[in-house]
Structure formats: structure tokens, C-alpha cells
Scaffold this motif. Structure first.
Motif, PDB file in Angstrom:
ATOM      1  N   UNK A  31      -1.145  10.244  -5.050  1.00  0.00           N
ATOM      2  CA  UNK A  31      -0.008  10.706  -4.232  1.00  0.00           C
ATOM      3  C   UNK A  31      -0.465  11.427  -2.965  1.00  0.00           C
ATOM      4  N   UNK A  32      -1.639  11.066  -2.451  1.00  0.00           N
ATOM      5  CA  UNK A  32      -2.173  11.738  -1.267  1.00  0.00           C
ATOM      6  C   UNK A  32      -1.325  11.435  -0.036  1.00  0.00           C
ATOM      7  N   UNK A  33      -1.142  12.450   0.790  1.00  0.00           N
ATOM      8  CA  UNK A  33      -0.468  12.263   2.067  1.00  0.00           C
ATOM      9  C   UNK A  33      -1.438  11.731   3.119  1.00  0.00           C
ATOM     10  N   UNK A  34      -2.708  12.181   3.011  1.00  0.00           N
ATOM     11  CA  UNK A  34      -3.741  11.746   3.947  1.00  0.00           C
ATOM     12  C   UNK A  34      -4.979  11.305   3.172  1.00  0.00           C
ATOM     13  N   UNK A  35      -5.596  10.225   3.628  1.00  0.00           N
ATOM     14  CA  UNK A  35      -6.881   9.781   3.096  1.00  0.00           C
ATOM     15  C   UNK A  35      -7.877   9.828   4.244  1.00  0.00           C
ATOM     16  N   UNK A  54       0.115   5.300  11.130  1.00  0.00           N
ATOM     17  CA  UNK A  54      -0.487   5.364   9.795  1.00  0.00           C
ATOM     18  C   UNK A  54      -1.998   5.520   9.844  1.00  0.00           C
ATOM     19  N   UNK A  55      -2.570   5.514  11.058  1.00  0.00           N
ATOM     20  CA  UNK A  55      -4.036   5.511  11.150  1.00  0.00           C
ATOM     21  C   UNK A  55      -4.476   6.249  12.413  1.00  0.00           C
ATOM     22  N   UNK A  93      -3.218  -3.509  11.162  1.00  0.00           N
ATOM     23  CA  UNK A  93      -2.242  -3.755  10.102  1.00  0.00           C
ATOM     24  C   UNK A  93      -1.408  -2.520   9.777  1.00  0.00           C
ATOM     25  N   UNK A  94      -2.015  -1.336   9.873  1.00  0.00           N
ATOM     26  CA  UNK A  94      -1.288  -0.122   9.533  1.00  0.00           C
ATOM     27  C   UNK A  94      -0.475   0.403  10.712  1.00  0.00           C
ATOM     28  N   UNK A 110       0.850  -1.193   0.000  1.00  0.00           N
ATOM     29  CA  UNK A 110       0.000   0.000   0.000  1.00  0.00           C
ATOM     30  C   UNK A 110       0.882   1.237   0.000  1.00  0.00           C
ATOM     31  N   UNK A 111       0.282   2.374  -0.322  1.00  0.00           N
ATOM     32  CA  UNK A 111       1.027   3.622  -0.393  1.00  0.00           C
ATOM     33  C   UNK A 111       1.457   4.064   1.000  1.00  0.00           C
ATOM     34  N   UNK A 112       2.187   5.147   1.035  1.00  0.00           N
ATOM     35  CA  UNK A 112       2.669   5.676   2.320  1.00  0.00           C
ATOM     36  C   UNK A 112       1.678   6.654   2.946  1.00  0.00           C
TER      37      UNK A 112
END
Length: 558
Positions: free
Chosen positions: A145-149, A180-181, A175-176, A12-14
Motif C-alpha cells: 500500500x505504498x504511496x511512493x516507491x 506518476x513518475x 507508460x506511467x 499496477x497500483x496507484x
């Protein structure tokens, strides 16, 4: 970083993920909260993406009644989505796509299609892991290329249909990892007049319900109509297992565009940055929002716009139109008072005094809609605007009815009508059965599925130089979003022009009328598109800005 989906490690992305849930009651403003979070992070220099996870079983809200679910928001790529995506776009300016609207119906449709193809290799298909993995895949994919979702989960904690979504984000939390969450929970702290107290127990129960699903909220957004004291905050922090600084007060505001400012003042974006270990001391640049709020709160004038529609009992059915009118007011530095007028009240048979009902208006707007109900009242309002020289804006159905009114009452062709309303010898509006989408010919035959079969999404339009529409846009080629199944018949173009109505915009192939306007009227314009969907508070849509400007000139004449 990798996440397990159906036993396979998927990279997954960063990006960092922010999950927004709600409890106690619905309509607490999760969508505004999610949009405000995106706005604050954007103001700190981060790239954001927002998406909505909807527990309802419909594939999308396209076939839902406006009374059930409010307006249907349409994306550039033609997805029919929840109105919260409109908030996301209006607050951040980031264009949403079909991947940013995920429903239970959409998830189950995809999983069942995979099962039918044999993709699961004979496995028993279950909610865990197949449904939850499909939800996780929807959350993690097409992030760019989002930094935040920022992911908003619809409904309230405890709703049975929302359980798979909560389970999916529970798995992702593990998992993250914390870096990351983050989980943000929007809840209610009500004031009980009889006791004279704010009550924290509803929030405590809501958080316990969320914890029972394996999710510990990191931040509480507490909706209240009055200040929440230090004692109440400490109590919430103690019983909900979070830091006191993470109990964020979310008071009612006079305009939704004040929400990012108040959330920042309460430290929401700072707490999010601290959670992720990011620099938090440099304040974000929110000057654009202070300017927007200042113009809304301190206008230099006022105009009254009447919206004559068939779903006015639920203003959310016209949410984007309402916001676009507010934006038009911002562009002209005036307050726009919107009067919601039930079109059936204006039907000829009701013997309504139109002068009394419409005469004081500085502008009249006819929005989109489906079906014949209420259209006679809309025709009465259009005729009134035409004859009284009141600025008029028609949208979708509003354009079709403007054409019918001109054909009947100016050209004298009384049989002119839309085939949507029955058989007619003069089908000035008819069902669209095929159209071009880029280089692709799209066909729809009557009798097929209703959902997702209209002319949907962004289409380009060419405008005639010298027309009011060209003047408003300042360009000859524009792009607007559409959502309609019926279209003005271009074969009647000459008849309309003789009656004083110019087809001022057409599709790029010249086949489909996109805009019409009256040439002997101060400002009478209608469009087949839905321009309200692209209006932003910091970038008002040119049609709405021009419409409100015309209304302001009308106000000065009265």
C-alpha cells in the motif's frame, strides 16, 4: 492504470515512482539520497517503499568479497542484498524484503528459467522486451500500500551493464506519465583549485548521456564540497533543460543523518510534491532527525571502541556495525570513536604490544567474517578483553572465536577449534547442515552452491532470565537476522559453563546456541546473529546501547 508487459495489459497500483540515477563518478551517495527522499516523504505522512536495482551480473552480493562490494545486508526474509538497503531501513524504519533487491543476475536467471519452461511460446528471447519487461515487473510488483516507491539504479549512467535498467525506466516514464513518475539524477559539481572555480561541465555531460537514453531528469542533486552559486545553478538549469529550483545543492555533511535536513532546506521534498501536484506548503515533521543530529554533534562524553576485523581496509565491509555503534552513542549521548584494527596485525607471530594497541580501548568488538585468516589476532584480542575486563561484543564469527578462546585458555582444551579452519578432535564450532526455518527443515550439504545456502534471515531466540542479554533486551524472546554456515556445538555447553561461559540464548527448539556471555566479567557478550542490521538512529539496538553504556563505565574507571 495499466502497463504493457509482453503485450499484455497489467494493472499496477496507484503508487508514484521516484527513480534515482547517478552520473560522473560512483560513490556520490545515491543510496543516502534515496533514503533521504523516503524519509522526507514519510515525514509528510506518506507511506514509502525503497528498492535497489543493481546492474551487476551476480544474482546477489552473497558470494562477493567484502573488498569488492562492502558488507552484505540481510533482510528478514533471508535475502542477501546491497548495503544501500541498510541505509533505507535505518532512515525510514521500513523493513525491506527480497523483492527490494533486483540484480541483472536475478533478472536473467528468471527470464532464462521462463524460456526453459516454454513460457515465451517459442519467441526469440531478447533484451527488449523480455529483459526490460522483467525489470518493469520487478519494479511494479510487491508494492503493498505504498504511496511512493523510490527506486535507486546502481552504477553510473553510461555503464554498459546498466542499459537495460535505464531502458526499462524510460518505458515506464512514458507508460506511467509525469503525474506518476519523477527522475532524480545525482551528479558531481567539482571544484578545480587551479582555476578557482566550480565546474558544471561534468554534470552537463552526465545529463546528456542520460538524455541520450531517452530519460530527461526532473531534479538534479548536485554533490559539492562548497556552495554552488546562483550563476552555476542557472547554467545547469539552462543546459540540462530543467527549472532552476530543481537544481538542488547537496553539500558534504558531517553525519549522513543530516542529509534529510539539508535536502529539505534546499527544497527537495517541495519540488517532488510540486511535480506530483501534491500539497507542499505544510512543512514535514523532522524533529526526530534534528534530535538525532543534535546528539551526534553535541555529545556529553566520548568512548573509543576497537573493531578488530579482517576487512578493516574497507570500512564499508562493516557499515552496519559502524552505524550501530553510532546509534549506541546516541542512546548514551556520547561520541563513539571507532578504531579499525587489522586482526592480522595482532597475530602472535607479529609480536605486537597488545597493551599499547588495545589497552586504551573502552570496548572491543569482533565482527563476522569467513575463513581462518586473521582469526589468531582476533583470539588475542578476545583474550585481552577477557583478562583485562574490557567490555566485549562478539558478532557471528566473533561469538565462535569467543567460545574457542574460552575452551582453550580457560577450560584448557587446546585442541578446541572450528571445522571451518580444518580437522579438529574437539569441534566446538562445526558446519550447520540442517536447521528449522519456521515449520520447515532446511538442509545444506557440503559441495553444493555457495550462494544463498547459509542460515539466512530472521530467527527467534529465547534468552535466559537474569542474563546480561536478557537485561539488555528486556525480553525473553527476541528475533535477529542471521548469516552464517557454522555454529557453536551445543554438546560442549557443560564444559563452557564450568569455564564460566553461559549459553544465555538458544534457538526456540533449544538446539542451537545463539548467545554466550562470561559470568565473572563486567560485560562480555557474543551473539551468533547480526544485531547491527536492525539498529536505527532513532531506535538504537539494545545490545549496542548496552555495549556502549558498558564502555562508558569503563572509560570512567580508566
Amino acid at each position: 492504470m495499466n502497463v504493457a508487459l509482453l503485450g499484455k495489459e497489467v494493472e499496477v497500483s496507484t503508487a508514484r515512482f521516484i527513480f534515482v540515477t547517478g552520473g560522473v563518478v560512483s560513490s556520490l551517495g545515491k543510496g543516502i539520497a534515496a533514503a533521504s527522499i523516503g524519509t522526507l516523504l514519510q515525514a509528510r505522512g506518506y507511506k514509502v517503499k525503497l528498492r535497489k536495482l543493481e546492474p551487476y551480473i551476480n544474482v546477489d552480493p552473497g558470494t562477493m568479497s567484502p573488498y569488492q562490494h562492502g558488507e552484505v545486508y540481510v533482510t528478514d526474509d533471508g535475502a542477501e542484498t546491497d548495503l544501500d538497503l541498510g541505509h533505507y531501513e535505518r532512515f525510514t524504519g521500513v523493513t525491506t524484503t527480497q523483492y527490494d533487491a533486483v540484480s541483472t543476475g536475478k533478472i536473467y536467471s528468471e527470464v532464462i528459467a521462463r524460456e526453459r519452461r516454454g513460457d515465451y511460446l517459442g519467441a526469440t528471447v531478447q533484451v527488449i522486451p523480455h529483459i526490460t519487461d522483467a525489470i518493469k515487473q520487478a519494479i511494479l510488483s510487491h508494492i503493498d500500500d505504498a504511496d511512493f516507491v523510490v527506486c535507486e539504479i546502481g552504477g553510473t549512467v553510461g555503464d554498459i551493464e546498466g542499459l537495460p535498467f535505464l531502458e526499462a525506466i524510460r518505458q515506464l516514464k512514458n507508460e506511467l506519465g509525469d503525474r506518476r513518475e519523477i527522475a532524480v539524477h545525482v551528479t558531481l559539481v567539482p571544484y578545480i583549485p587551479a582555476a578557482g572555480e566550480l565546474k558544471t561541465k561534468p554534470t552537463q555531460h552526465s545529463v546528456k548521456e542520460l538524455q541520450s537514453k531517452g530519460i530527461q531528469p526532473d531534479i538534479l542533486l548536485c554533490r559539492s564540497d562548497r556552495l554552488i552559486g546562483k550563476d552555476e545553478r542557472r547554467k545547469l538549469a539552462l543546459f540540462c533543460n530543467i527549472k532552476t529550483d530543481s537544481v538542488i545543492e547537496a553539500l558534504d555533511v558531517s553525519t549522513i543523518y543530516e542529509a534529510p535536513l539539508t535536502y529539505h532546506e534546499e527544497g527537495l521534498d517541495r519540488q517532488i510534491c510540486l511535480h506530483f501536484g501534491l500539497e507542499s506548503n505544510t512543512p514535514p515533521d523532522l524533529s526526530i532527525w534534528r534530535n538525532v543530529v543534535d546528539r551526534i554533534k553535541r555529545p556529553e562524553g566520548k568512548v573509543t571502541i576497537g573493531v578488530v576485523g579482517k576487512y578493516v581496509e574497507l570500512p564499508d565491509a562493516y557499515k552496519s556495525i559502524f552505524e550501530a555503534l553510532i546509534h549506541g552513542g546516541i542512546a548514551n549521548n556520547v561520541k563513539v570513536d571507532v578504531e579499525w584494527i587489522q586482526s592480522e596485525d595482532l597475530d602472535e607471530g607479529n609480536k605486537v604490544n597488545l597493551i599499547e594497541r588495545l589497552g586504551h580501548l573502552h570496548g572491543i568488538l569482533i565482527p563476522g567474517g569467513f575463513g581462518e585468516r586473521g582469526t589468531q589476532g582476533m583470539l588475542e584480542a578476545i583474550q585481552f578483553a577477557r583478562q583485562r575486563k574490557i567490555p566485549f561484543l562478539g558478532i557471528c564469527l566473533g561469538m565462535q572465536l569467543a567460545v574457542i578462546e574460552t575452551m582453550r585458555n580457560v577450560a584448557g582444551i587446546l585442541e578446541a577449534n572450528s571445522t571451518e579452519f580444518g580437522n579438529t578432535p574437539v569441534p566446538v564450532v562445526g558446519m550447520l547442515t540442517e536447521w528449522m526455518k519456521g515449520e520447515t527443515l532446511v538442509k545444506h550439504l557440503p559441495g553444493g552452491d555457495m550462494g544463498g545456502t547459509m542460515r539466512l534471515g530472521a530467527y527467534e531466540c529465547q534468552l535466559k532470565p537474569g542474563s546480561k542479554s536478557y537485561e539488555a533486551y528486556g525480553s525473553g524472546t527476541i528475533s535477529e537476522r542471521h548469516r552464517h554456515r557454522y555454529e557453536v556445538n551445543a554438546n560442549y555447553g557443560n564444559v563452557l559453563e564450568e569455564a564460566g561461559m553461559l549459553i544465555s540464548g538458544t534457538s526456540m527448539d533449544g538446539e542451537l546456541p545463539e548467545m554466550v556471555e562470561l559470568q565473572d566479567h563486567p560485560w562480555f557478550l557474543a551473539t551468533q546473529a547480526h544485531p547491527e542490521l536492525k539498529s536505527r538512529p532513532f531506535k538504537p539496538h539494545p545490545l549496542f546501547a548496552a555495549f556502549v553504556k558498558a564502555a562508558l563505565e569503563q572509560e570512567r574507571l580508566v
